[in-house]
Design an enzyme around this catalytic site. Structure first.
Site, short mmCIF file in Angstrom:
data_model
loop_
_atom_site.label_atom_id
_atom_site.label_comp_id
_atom_site.label_asym_id
_atom_site.label_seq_id
_atom_site.Cartn_x
_atom_site.Cartn_y
_atom_site.Cartn_z
N LYS A 1 -2.48 -1.43 6.62
CA LYS A 1 -2.11 -2.75 6.09
C LYS A 1 -1.35 -3.52 7.16
O LYS A 1 -0.47 -2.97 7.83
CB LYS A 1 -1.24 -2.57 4.84
CG LYS A 1 -0.91 -3.86 4.11
CD LYS A 1 -0.09 -3.56 2.84
CE LYS A 1 0.21 -4.82 2.05
NZ LYS A 1 1.01 -4.52 0.82
N SER B 1 -1.03 -6.63 -3.33
CA SER B 1 -1.30 -7.35 -2.10
C SER B 1 -2.14 -6.57 -1.09
O SER B 1 -2.66 -7.14 -0.13
CB SER B 1 0.02 -7.73 -1.44
OG SER B 1 0.75 -6.56 -1.06
N SER C 1 1.57 -3.14 -5.36
CA SER C 1 0.61 -3.54 -4.33
C SER C 1 -0.20 -2.40 -3.74
O SER C 1 -1.15 -2.65 -2.99
CB SER C 1 1.33 -4.28 -3.20
OG SER C 1 1.76 -5.55 -3.64
#
Length: 512
Positions: A83, A158, A182
């Site tokens: 990420k 996210s 997330s």
């Protein structure tokens, strides 16, 4: 099935064993995944940055060590998608925001260091909602990521990029962060495994802060054992993180290999269900409970009365911390700079840069947080939210006094259509209804696939919550459920996606 296809469908644990035995090289494994990214990422759009040369060089080091007779770690040579909120030297870190476009960090996060030391091969950086603010990856400053199960649907947020990369077989492992769900929510809607460790169990050093009292790095994978192996690599105390816990890492790998739930008391949170929950989600959740009961677990209903206030409390606490943390992006030191033409004052440059660099959701949360912290409103909003946070923690303590774990659907619905909630922030926020309490309390939680909803054929997630530093319990439950479901299905949930279009191996679905 071709050799490359076999590599892509192998688990991380199996890939590591194949590399260690010399049956396949780390370079071959890495190249197969880079080829898959090249084949499908135009549709999925999981990656912001692909570091092919860097990844192949890392794989070559693993192959050289194996050729020299060195023993390799449990994940050496296994590719991973990271990420884009973790710093890594040699790769840009943008947090999905234009305000950090092109920023090359001069240091590695602790998680990055641990991955490099474990000889995990980082393929690149995955897309995300800007500064981890969102539940759909539609808030990225660059582009929207698509769900491989149906490219008209969101992949969660996210960390939708990491989850989508797993589901599209672009990587066998991924890393994410979980501030309000997330990791778990994207795992739920993509049919993958996502774990939020105990707060402080994984280091936040080098993770660009969104909400410092909530952010928790964690593992993402396609199987429970793979997630546990990655968890064991990234967890542990770090002197550079003041919130890091100096305690032994629970035996998550042993728990994942065991999967024994006989005698385990499982509490079903009665506040999570009913109106607003998709019927197919509740059906798969109920079926999963029956499976666990059949394996010897005791199922009881538990009330956590303050959980219903978690969403409201979270959306005061989190924006308040966001408004503080994002104040550092001021165009003075790094990142985007607008109006630097000698005609504008420093204050004007800051205003122009922040106006151009931050997206709508980031601005919304900064404004809410600043208001909640302002003079005359602090006690009424932020202070009251912190009191609710304490009550939620007490609910967990009371529940864990009588049960070993709590369970619920991970999300009230399956993946929704891209754009469907874009103009309705409250509807978007409700995607995290079940995941937020664990972030507020700091205990650990995970999402495991439990089938496809009969409503729309999309994945459903089963959430397990455990006390702080009892992360191993998550894996016991997840492994038991996975083992039984794989036996019934004749393979993993994602095998259905891989086999869904005959003759087009691992193609993603373009709509339904």
């Amino acid at each position: 099935m071709s050799a490359a296809a076999g590599v892509l469908r192998a688990t991380a644990a199996d890939l590591a064993a194949l590399v260690a035995s010399g049956e396949v090289s780390a370079r071959e494994v890495t190249q197969a995944h880079l080829d898959q990214i090249g084949a499908v990422d135009d549709s999925v759009r999981a990656f912001l940055h692909v570091a092919a040369e860097q990844a192949l060089a890392a794989a070559d080091v693993v192959d050289a060590r194996r050729a020299a007779g060195d023993s390799l770690g449990p994940l050496a040579g296994v590719p991973l998608a990271m990420k884009d909120i973790f710093t890594m030297v040699g790769m840009p870190t943008t947090c999905g925001s234009r305000i950090l476009e092109g920023w090359m960090p001069p240091y590695n996060s602790t998680i990055t260091e641990k991955l490099v030391n474990a000889e995990v091969v980082v393929l690149g950086k995955t897309n995300m909602d800007e500064f981890a603010m969102g539940s759909s990856t539609e808030n990225s400053g660059y582009f929207v990521t698509h769900n491989p199960w149906d490219t008209t649907k969101i992949p969660g947020g996210s960390g939708g990029g990491s989850a989508a990369a797993l589901a599209a077989f672009e990587a066998p492992l991924a890393i994410g962060t979980d501030t309000g769900g997330s990791i778990r929510q994207p795992a739920s809607v993509t049919g993958t495994v996502g774990v939020k460790p105990t707060y402080g169990g994984t280091s936040r050093y080098g993770v660009v802060a969104m909400a410092s009292s909530l952010d928790t790095p964690g593992p993402c994978a396609r199987t429970v054992l793979d997630a546990a192996l990655l968890h064991s690599v990234i967890a542990g105390w770090d002197h550079r993180d003041s919130t890091s816990i100096d305690a032994p890492v629970p035996d998550v790998v042993g728990a994942a290999r065991s999967g024994d739930v006989a005698g385990l008391r499982i509490g079903v949170v009665k506040e999570f269900g009913g109106e607003g929950y998709q019927p197919g989600v509740e059906q798969r959740f109920t079926e999963s409970l029956a499976i666990l009961e059949g394996l010897g677990a005791e199922i009881v209903e538990v009330s956590c009365p303050h959980f219903e206030y978690a969403l409201a409390a979270y959306y005061l606490i989190m924006p308040s911390e966001v408004s503080s943390n994002l104040a550092r992006f001021d165009a003075m030191r790094y990142g985007l700079r607008v109006g630097d033409d000698g005609l504008h004052s420093t204050e004007e440059v800051m205003n122009l840069t922040r106006g151009a660099g931050f997206g709508a959701e980031a601005k919304r949360r900064i404004i809410i947080g600043t208001y909640a912290l302002s003079s005359g409103y602090y006690d009424a909003y932020y202070g009251s939210a912190q009191k609710v946070r304490t009550l939620i923690a007490h609910d967990f303590d009371a529940a864990f006094g009588s049960v070993d774990v709590l369970v619920s659907p991970t999300t009230p619905t399956t993946a929704f259509t891209i754009g469907e909630r874009a103009d309705d922030p409250l509807a978007m926020y409700k995607a995290d209804l079940c995941t937020i309490p664990s972030n507020l309390a700091g205990n650990c939680a995970a999402s495991f696939p439990c089938g496809l909803s009969p409503d729309d054929g999309l994945p459903v997630g089963f959430q397990v919550m455990a006390p702080a530093l009892a992360d191993d319990r998550l894996y016991r439950v997840g492994a038991a459920l996975e083992r039984e479901l794989v036996s019934r299905w004749g393979g993993g949930l994602l095998d259905r996606l891989a086999d869904s279009e005959a003759g087009t191996y691992l193609n993603v679905r373009s709509g339904r």
